[in-house]
Design an enzyme around this catalytic site. Sequence first.
Site, PDB file in Angstrom:
ATOM      1  N   SER A   1      -9.421   1.165   2.981  1.00 35.65           N
ATOM      2  CA  SER A   1      -8.630   1.931   2.048  1.00 35.65           C
ATOM      3  C   SER A   1      -7.471   1.292   1.650  1.00 35.65           C
ATOM      4  O   SER A   1      -6.784   1.681   0.397  1.00 35.65           O
ATOM      5  CB  SER A   1      -7.968   3.188   3.018  1.00 35.65           C
TER       6      SER A   1
ATOM      7  N   LYS B   1       0.775  -1.233   0.022  1.00 37.15           N
ATOM      8  CA  LYS B   1       0.011  -0.249  -0.077  1.00 37.15           C
ATOM      9  C   LYS B   1       0.887   1.174  -0.001  1.00 37.15           C
ATOM     10  O   LYS B   1       1.831   1.432   0.652  1.00 37.15           O
ATOM     11  CB  LYS B   1      -0.891  -0.241   1.005  1.00 37.15           C
TER      12      LYS B   1
ATOM     13  N   SER C   1      -9.881  -0.924   7.164  1.00 37.18           N
ATOM     14  CA  SER C   1      -9.274  -0.831   5.895  1.00 37.18           C
ATOM     15  C   SER C   1      -8.379  -2.149   5.345  1.00 37.18           C
ATOM     16  O   SER C   1      -8.227  -1.944   4.179  1.00 37.18           O
ATOM     17  CB  SER C   1      -8.351   0.313   5.744  1.00 37.18           C
TER      18      SER C   1
END
Length: 608
Positions: free
Chosen positions: A299, A227, A323
């Site tokens: 996310s 990420k 997330s």
Amino acid sequence: MADETQHPSRRKFLVGSSLGALAAALHAQAPAAQPGQLPNGQSETPGAPTAFGTAPPVGPQVTPATFAEAEKLVQVEMTPADRATAAGNWRMQMAPLYERRTGPRKIALEETLAPATQWNPTLPGMPKSASAHTFIRSKTVVPLPTDEASIAFAPVWQLSRWIESKQLTSVHLTEIYLKRLERYNSQLRCVITLTREHALQQARQADSEIAAGKYRGPLHGIPYGVKDLLDTAGIPTTWGAEPYRNRVPAKDSAVVDRLNAAGAVLVAKLSLGALALNDIWFGGQTMNPWLPEEGASGSSAGPGSAVAAGLVGFAIGSETGGSIVSPSMRCGVTGLRPTYGRVPRTGAMTLCWSLDKLGPMTRSVEDAMLVLDAISGPDPGDLASVPSSLSFNAAAKISGLRVGYFPAWMKEAPATEVDRASLETVKKLGMNLVEVKLPDWPYDSLNLILFAEAGAAFEELTLSHQVDLLKAQVPDAWPNVFRQSRFLSAVDFVQADRFRRKVAQEMTSVFSECDLLLVPSLRDEMLVISNNTGHPSLTFRAGFVEIAEARSDWAPDPAHPLPKFSPPRRVPHGITLIGRLFDEGTIGQVALALEREFNVAGQRPPDF
């Protein structure tokens, strides 16, 4: 002694600061110093203390009407007399508290500066795990497939056996993933930065070391993505947000450094919703490979999408309030959110100091445990990181374990038939179901902690109005939340923090009755509770459901309705196990047994 000579910097503040444009004109109206007292509230009498509310006035004038309007924001009531008293000395008693932000002695707070108060999920008197650190992998070895897609979708525990036995080279595997990333990213928008040359260099090094007999372990030569909130030396780390598009760190984050030490190969920086919210970033919306008409959820949208589409061997995501869990559910992958403090966040974007966690997203349960083993352990850069052991045995017997569940939750949305069927599978495997309950408390009020910490982490971005550059500007996106957070009550923050401990005590009570919990993955109460208490969770595919409308993290927008499907579309659905603090080994062993029984982890998105 004149005030001008006693406080020259404050006088400058009164005349020239953004909060003090009116202060010079109003200074003459300030209360006169009493006999025996200096104008700054200090007494001429030796040993006499200062008093609150006697400092020179600063900032703009406020009136009782100001407080009457502000009461609506903080949900308190004052009498007219209370408002008059508050307004009368606000500029002497409270306004000076904002000098840290407004000047003249303004202090910049570095990104790496953590709050003095640290959340410790281990409550006083809670027994610590005495288990030794052990990791026993499964021994299954399958033949190397002949087609590249089957290789790409293979779990890490298989890929590692092929690389270790030299049936597969890291360079070949890396080239497979690079080709797939380049082919499918335009459809999924899951990649922010492709690290082609960096990856091939690491892959060549891995092959050279393995050929020389220097095998580092199960992640050696395995391509992965992170990420894009984890720093990578010399490679952009953008946080998915427009103001940081050109941000290039000088050092690797602790987790990337550990994966480098394990010999893993970084092939891509993967997308995240801007500043770790939902699935929209400056490059667009990341999509779900199982249903490309809907977002991947966030996310950790890029890790979820890329892992599900077979574009990387594994990925690293992060979670503050859901997330890892949410994109794992949506995209049908395995997401492991570790105990708060197990995995260091040094070099990761800070959203909330007391809530942020980093963890693996994979295509199988054992993969998640392999990655967790490589990235665990304290780091001096993260004050919350602590030593911990991991005891995992892929062949462990799980019969007799007590699996707690909330009966009411299993009877209503968001639970599905897949969730309810999983309870029967638990019994089939010889575990015992235990009904548990929690008080009916306002758990969502804990989100005050999330909003306040996030608002503090991005204070400068908000006050400089650079937050206006973010792509998503809807009411439920960060720009509005950060602005609203400026009006939260500090007293309510402390009360929420106290409530957090009370909730943690309730979770301790629940775990006195069971060894782990099985919950609907997106049950809001448990997402809020377990993220605040720091308990680990493991989300993994348990079956499939049919949906007639695309799903979204975002509040409904009547002007842009979500796509509808007739006939309904088949998508994966996962369950979530919650474990005791630092007991990821138990939930991993139970999830592995359930995964084998469900027998759905190997199914692939049809168009990838």
